[in-house]
Design a protein around this motif. Structure first.
Motif, PDB file in Angstrom:
ATOM      1  N   TYR A  79     -24.207  -9.381 -25.585  1.00  0.00           N
ATOM      2  CA  TYR A  79     -25.207  -9.515 -26.653  1.00  0.00           C
ATOM      3  C   TYR A  79     -26.603  -9.724 -26.090  1.00  0.00           C
ATOM      4  O   TYR A  79     -27.583  -9.213 -26.611  1.00  0.00           O
ATOM      5  CB  TYR A  79     -24.834 -10.695 -27.544  1.00  0.00           C
ATOM      6  N   TRP A  80     -26.701 -10.470 -25.001  1.00  0.00           N
ATOM      7  CA  TRP A  80     -27.999 -10.922 -24.510  1.00  0.00           C
ATOM      8  C   TRP A  80     -28.758  -9.824 -23.786  1.00  0.00           C
ATOM      9  O   TRP A  80     -28.200  -9.074 -22.988  1.00  0.00           O
ATOM     10  CB  TRP A  80     -27.810 -12.100 -23.549  1.00  0.00           C
ATOM     11  N   GLU A  81     -30.057  -9.738 -24.076  1.00  0.00           N
ATOM     12  CA  GLU A  81     -30.968  -8.925 -23.284  1.00  0.00           C
ATOM     13  C   GLU A  81     -31.505  -9.833 -22.177  1.00  0.00           C
ATOM     14  O   GLU A  81     -32.036 -10.914 -22.448  1.00  0.00           O
ATOM     15  CB  GLU A  81     -32.122  -8.405 -24.143  1.00  0.00           C
ATOM     16  N   VAL A  82     -31.365  -9.405 -20.937  1.00  0.00           N
ATOM     17  CA  VAL A  82     -31.689 -10.265 -19.800  1.00  0.00           C
ATOM     18  C   VAL A  82     -32.961  -9.772 -19.123  1.00  0.00           C
ATOM     19  O   VAL A  82     -33.101  -8.583 -18.804  1.00  0.00           O
ATOM     20  CB  VAL A  82     -30.531 -10.303 -18.781  1.00  0.00           C
ATOM     21  N   SER A  83     -33.872 -10.704 -18.893  1.00  0.00           N
ATOM     22  CA  SER A  83     -35.120 -10.414 -18.199  1.00  0.00           C
ATOM     23  C   SER A  83     -35.270 -11.390 -17.043  1.00  0.00           C
ATOM     24  O   SER A  83     -34.634 -12.449 -17.013  1.00  0.00           O
ATOM     25  CB  SER A  83     -36.304 -10.562 -19.166  1.00  0.00           C
ATOM     26  N   MET A 152     -24.287 -20.921 -26.961  1.00  0.00           N
ATOM     27  CA  MET A 152     -25.280 -20.852 -25.880  1.00  0.00           C
ATOM     28  C   MET A 152     -26.675 -21.174 -26.405  1.00  0.00           C
ATOM     29  O   MET A 152     -27.430 -21.959 -25.801  1.00  0.00           O
ATOM     30  CB  MET A 152     -25.271 -19.454 -25.250  1.00  0.00           C
ATOM     31  N   GLU A 153     -27.052 -20.591 -27.536  1.00  0.00           N
ATOM     32  CA  GLU A 153     -28.370 -20.820 -28.118  1.00  0.00           C
ATOM     33  C   GLU A 153     -28.584 -22.300 -28.434  1.00  0.00           C
ATOM     34  O   GLU A 153     -29.610 -22.883 -28.084  1.00  0.00           O
ATOM     35  CB  GLU A 153     -28.511 -19.980 -29.389  1.00  0.00           C
ATOM     36  N   TRP A 154     -27.626 -22.898 -29.120  1.00  0.00           N
ATOM     37  CA  TRP A 154     -27.766 -24.323 -29.470  1.00  0.00           C
ATOM     38  C   TRP A 154     -27.830 -25.187 -28.224  1.00  0.00           C
ATOM     39  O   TRP A 154     -28.612 -26.140 -28.160  1.00  0.00           O
ATOM     40  CB  TRP A 154     -26.606 -24.788 -30.333  1.00  0.00           C
ATOM     41  N   THR A 155     -26.983 -24.894 -27.244  1.00  0.00           N
ATOM     42  CA  THR A 155     -26.924 -25.724 -26.036  1.00  0.00           C
ATOM     43  C   THR A 155     -28.227 -25.654 -25.249  1.00  0.00           C
ATOM     44  O   THR A 155     -28.767 -26.685 -24.830  1.00  0.00           O
ATOM     45  CB  THR A 155     -25.738 -25.292 -25.162  1.00  0.00           C
ATOM     46  N   LEU A 227     -32.311 -15.920 -15.007  1.00  0.00           N
ATOM     47  CA  LEU A 227     -31.811 -15.001 -16.027  1.00  0.00           C
ATOM     48  C   LEU A 227     -32.399 -15.454 -17.355  1.00  0.00           C
ATOM     49  O   LEU A 227     -31.940 -16.409 -17.957  1.00  0.00           O
ATOM     50  CB  LEU A 227     -30.282 -15.054 -16.071  1.00  0.00           C
ATOM     51  N   VAL A 228     -33.426 -14.785 -17.785  1.00  0.00           N
ATOM     52  CA  VAL A 228     -34.113 -15.144 -19.020  1.00  0.00           C
ATOM     53  C   VAL A 228     -33.422 -14.403 -20.162  1.00  0.00           C
ATOM     54  O   VAL A 228     -33.437 -13.171 -20.203  1.00  0.00           O
ATOM     55  CB  VAL A 228     -35.612 -14.796 -18.946  1.00  0.00           C
ATOM     56  N   LEU A 229     -32.833 -15.149 -21.080  1.00  0.00           N
ATOM     57  CA  LEU A 229     -32.020 -14.563 -22.137  1.00  0.00           C
ATOM     58  C   LEU A 229     -32.828 -14.389 -23.418  1.00  0.00           C
ATOM     59  O   LEU A 229     -33.536 -15.287 -23.848  1.00  0.00           O
ATOM     60  CB  LEU A 229     -30.803 -15.466 -22.411  1.00  0.00           C
ATOM     61  N   GLY A 230     -32.688 -13.226 -24.022  1.00  0.00           N
ATOM     62  CA  GLY A 230     -33.370 -12.978 -25.275  1.00  0.00           C
ATOM     63  C   GLY A 230     -32.551 -12.116 -26.213  1.00  0.00           C
ATOM     64  O   GLY A 230     -31.477 -11.660 -25.878  1.00  0.00           O
TER      65      GLY A 230
END
Length: 230
Positions: A79-83, A152-155, A227-230
């Motif tokens: 799901y995650w777009e990684v930058s 993951m988002e909440w954590t 790993l920047v998740l968006g």
């Protein structure tokens, strides 16, 4: 509920609910002055982060009410777009959140809105079959996978909330462990056993820099962080 679905329901929904409940409880207990403190999100105060959580809760409600008929195109990892570039807070959407947060003026209004919309998002998650498919961001996921995304988002945002605030409870251990597991799958490599789950998430997502000793332990993985998740 079928016997086949029950274990998945407990894993995905219960962990989502626990992570979300603890994050909202932490916000509810904040003194007013904490809302003007900086958060772990670059360019955001605590009030901005809490406003973002309101928008997150709205996203959960919208997605759970958006059924899809096609096969899943993403899971909780893909799901995650990684930058590799950490956010600066200058993105137009980030700036919009800051303006929205300022419009609340009083912290109790933000708390009230988060409790209202957040409770609804939690109830919706509990009532939805984890095997159903939903659409979001042009992709299709099972509800179970989507709720794992939000563990993951909440954590991560719970860690952002407590970054500069003393005496605020940290995320539940189960959420930290599950988020580390997902981040390691995204990275394609495990973090050293000496890293706590919290440190793996903070260093892995660029929320803090690795020490020299940690970089040595990370080895080749250090060259691929953050790993920047968006």
């Amino acid at each position: 509920m079928s016997a086949r679905a029950a274990p998945k329901y407990r894993t995905d929904v219960d962990l989502f609910a626990r992570s979300w409940t603890e994050l909202r409880r932490a916000v509810a207990q904040l003194p007013d002055e904490a809302f003007a403190q900086r958060s772990g999100c670059a360019g955001w105060l605590v009030r901005d982060l809490v406003c973002h959580l309101v928008l997150d809760a709205q996203d959960v409600l919208i997605t759970l009410a958006t059924p899809a008929e096609t096969e899943p195109t993403r899971d909780a990892v893909t799901y995650w777009e990684v930058s590799a570039t950490p956010p600066t807070g200058d993105d137009p959407l980030d700036a919009l959140v800051v303006r929205l947060a300022a419009a609340y003026e009083e912290p109790w209004l933000l708390k009230l809105h988060l409790d209202d919309v957040g409770s609804a998002a939690g109830r919706a998650a509990e009532l939805t079959d984890p095997d159903l498919r939903v659409g979001t961001r042009g992709e299709v996921l099972t509800v179970g996978a989507y709720l794992s995304v939000y563990v993951m988002e909440w954590t991560l945002h719970h860690l952002d909330l407590v970054a500069y605030l003393a005496d605020v409870p940290e995320p539940p251990a189960e959420g930290l462990a599950r988020s580390r597991e997902m981040l390691e799958k995204i990275a394609g490599s495990a973090f050293p056993p000496s890293f706590s789950d919290k440190d793996a998430l903070l260093v892995g997502t660029g929320r803090r820099a690795a020490t020299d000793a940690e970089r040595t332990e990370l080895g080749e993985l250090a060259t691929r962080l953050p790993l920047v998740l968006g």
